[in-house]
Design a protein around this motif. Sequence first.
Motif, short mmCIF file in Angstrom:
data_model
loop_
_atom_site.label_atom_id
_atom_site.label_comp_id
_atom_site.label_asym_id
_atom_site.label_seq_id
_atom_site.Cartn_x
_atom_site.Cartn_y
_atom_site.Cartn_z
N ILE A 73 0.86 -1.18 0.00
CA ILE A 73 0.00 0.00 0.00
C ILE A 73 0.89 1.23 0.00
N GLU A 74 0.75 2.01 -1.05
CA GLU A 74 1.53 3.25 -1.13
C GLU A 74 0.63 4.41 -0.74
N TYR A 75 1.08 5.22 0.21
CA TYR A 75 0.30 6.39 0.63
C TYR A 75 1.22 7.51 1.09
N ALA A 83 4.12 12.48 -0.54
CA ALA A 83 4.17 13.93 -0.65
C ALA A 83 5.37 14.34 -1.51
N ASN A 84 5.29 15.56 -2.03
CA ASN A 84 6.42 16.10 -2.77
C ASN A 84 7.29 16.85 -1.80
N ILE A 85 8.52 16.42 -1.68
CA ILE A 85 9.35 17.10 -0.71
C ILE A 85 9.81 18.43 -1.31
N GLY A 90 -4.11 17.45 0.75
CA GLY A 90 -4.35 16.39 -0.22
C GLY A 90 -3.53 15.16 0.12
N HIS A 91 -2.26 15.38 0.42
CA HIS A 91 -1.42 14.24 0.80
C HIS A 91 -1.81 13.72 2.18
N LEU A 92 -2.36 14.61 3.00
CA LEU A 92 -2.84 14.15 4.31
C LEU A 92 -3.93 13.10 4.11
N ARG A 134 9.27 6.93 -14.15
CA ARG A 134 9.65 6.41 -12.83
C ARG A 134 8.60 5.47 -12.26
N ASP A 135 7.33 5.82 -12.45
CA ASP A 135 6.28 4.93 -11.94
C ASP A 135 6.33 3.57 -12.62
N LEU A 136 6.58 3.57 -13.93
CA LEU A 136 6.64 2.30 -14.65
C LEU A 136 7.80 1.46 -14.12
N1 ARG Z 1 4.15 12.79 -5.47
C1 ARG Z 1 2.99 12.66 -6.30
C2 ARG Z 1 2.14 13.90 -6.21
O1 ARG Z 1 2.13 14.57 -5.22
C3 ARG Z 1 2.13 11.51 -5.90
C4 ARG Z 1 2.78 10.18 -6.10
C5 ARG Z 1 1.77 9.11 -6.21
N2 ARG Z 1 2.35 7.83 -6.40
C6 ARG Z 1 2.82 7.36 -7.54
N3 ARG Z 1 3.35 6.16 -7.52
N4 ARG Z 1 2.75 8.05 -8.63
O2 ARG Z 1 1.42 14.21 -7.14
#
Ligand code: ARG
Length: 600
Positions: free
Chosen positions: A137-139, A142-144, A151-153, A330-332
């Motif tokens: 489960i990916e949750y 956030a974008n550092i 939204g990320h919360l 990167r996701d792929l």
């Molecule tokens: N960091 C991305 C954003 O804030 C979300 C990442 C979601 N996960 C993924 N595997 N693409 O939009």
Amino acid sequence: MNKDQFKQLFADKAAQAFKATFPEAYAATGKKEVFDARFILEHLEKPKDPSMGRFAFPVFRYAKLLGGKPPDIAAGVAEETNRLLDDNAICTAEAVSGFINVRVDPTELASRTLGDVLSRESHYGDSDFGQNRKYLIEYCSANIAKPYGVGHLRSTIIGNSLRRVYKKLGFDVIGINYLGDWGTQFGKMIMAYRMWGEKVNLEKDAVKQLLELYVRFHDEARKDPTLDDEARQAFKQLEDGDSEAVQLWERLKTISLAELDRIHDMLGVEFDIITGESFLNDKMEPLIERLQKAGLTEMSKGALVVPLDDPNLPPCMLKKGDGATLYATRDLAGLIYRWETYHFHESLYVVGTAQSDYFKQAFKVISMLEEAESVPRADRMTGRVKHIGFGWVLFEGETMATRSGKVIFLEDVIDRAVALAHEKILEKNPSLDAIDATAHNIGVGAVIFSQFSVRRHKDVNFDWDEVLSFEGETGPYLQYTHARLCSLLRNYGKDITSKIDVALLDNVEERRVIELLADFPEIIEDAARTYDPHVIAAYLLRLAAALNKFYQRKDENGRIDKIISDNQALSAVRMVLVKSVQTVLGEGLYLLGMEAPEEM
Ligand code: ARG
């Protein structure tokens, strides 16, 4: 999953009854499986009105097969089922139009349910369905170098809850935080830092200052578009490993990670793995080669893309004209990496609904690749990877955008919730022991529960008064109900024993509570099946409401029918009910990611 003995018994008898009632149709049909107990078990429904029965079996699908009308089929099968169940049955069938409704004996339900809750405590509802299979489960993700927004919360809170739910169902769950730590926005940050960075004091309020840099960069770039080109170049430098760029990036990353850690500690949120897009840097080239070898790529206006065989989806871009990779690349690579590393049962991406089409694209590329490489069905991840979308979080009806700088900082939200909870406690119970810790649990609980107030696809409107009320359909209300039960148990002072006479629990209010307690294992499965903890939240509110009716029940003379009275046997059995509700409420709150204070 969890075995419900009543359902099992009914399904067995109803299957026999079908075959006995329609022997010729059964002998003639090629679809014998619809007469199996297993099929019946899988197609049981819950009547909307609980007074209609505990569960129901719709027979409409048999009309054509048996050449009869649904009400007649239901009536015939119900009658035969009851005959097979015999006289002192623990459940009885009743035909109502095209349904066979089933009632279960309340005393039997009470003794099994309360016995189960009492003996298994917080493990009530656990299942071995997962058989330790891997569940990703990916949750959060956030974008550092950007503030952690609401939204990320929401992703974090939904994912953290699903992690607990799937663990309870016996999966080996791996919670992943996949940080946005790569991409052109880092080019922008690096540029901004180079231009104005010396004025920034990163020791204090670093994330807010980084946001200022980010906003300033966007303002200036609007006036001078060449800045955007420079930012792209800066990102290219980073990708090429330029040491000054890499150092700046490391610095931004350290600051942001510290901030995330602090917030997750406050929220009580856990991850098993913290990773990020940058981790996949060296895994993209092999992926691109694989896609090329499979003949799936194409050049389009200088960019490398995968055209998708779905008219509704635009091609998936792998490399821009300047050779830079993208979020999708990167996701792929990450999809392949996770599959090869874990061979998961399922892998969830808890990300806002705004990215639905994006995930469709990514998953489509994967299924085309698996098809092109003729990967055997059983070895494909297609169908096992899922985007778990959710709606926006609105503050007074408005969304938040980082670019305009109109941001509500998550930490400020939590701080304010805790401060409000603090005020409430001082008002209601100033002599409470651990006020600070309790205020923290209530404030955080209020924020968490607000995210589950509606189904995940819907937008959440965050309203301070609503969220922190002790009376409405809120987190604090559930926590308060739990604390009241704990206090009742303390006042009772005696042991809670299973040597009780459950037949004494004979009024509607008590029976309703028992039915709800008996529903808990199924509720957890529903939450898992729909990937939506809202199911649990809504259930806990129903349970609390039923409990309060039981609590406030009046006797024939219009007086409150006290739970603890001179009637010892009755008090003892009622306290078992109280203990059971406290256990299930506590476990339910845990599954949502909340604390259940014993006093407040
Ligand atoms: N960091 C991305 C954003 O804030 C979300 C990442 C979601 N996960 C993924 N595997 N693409 O939009």
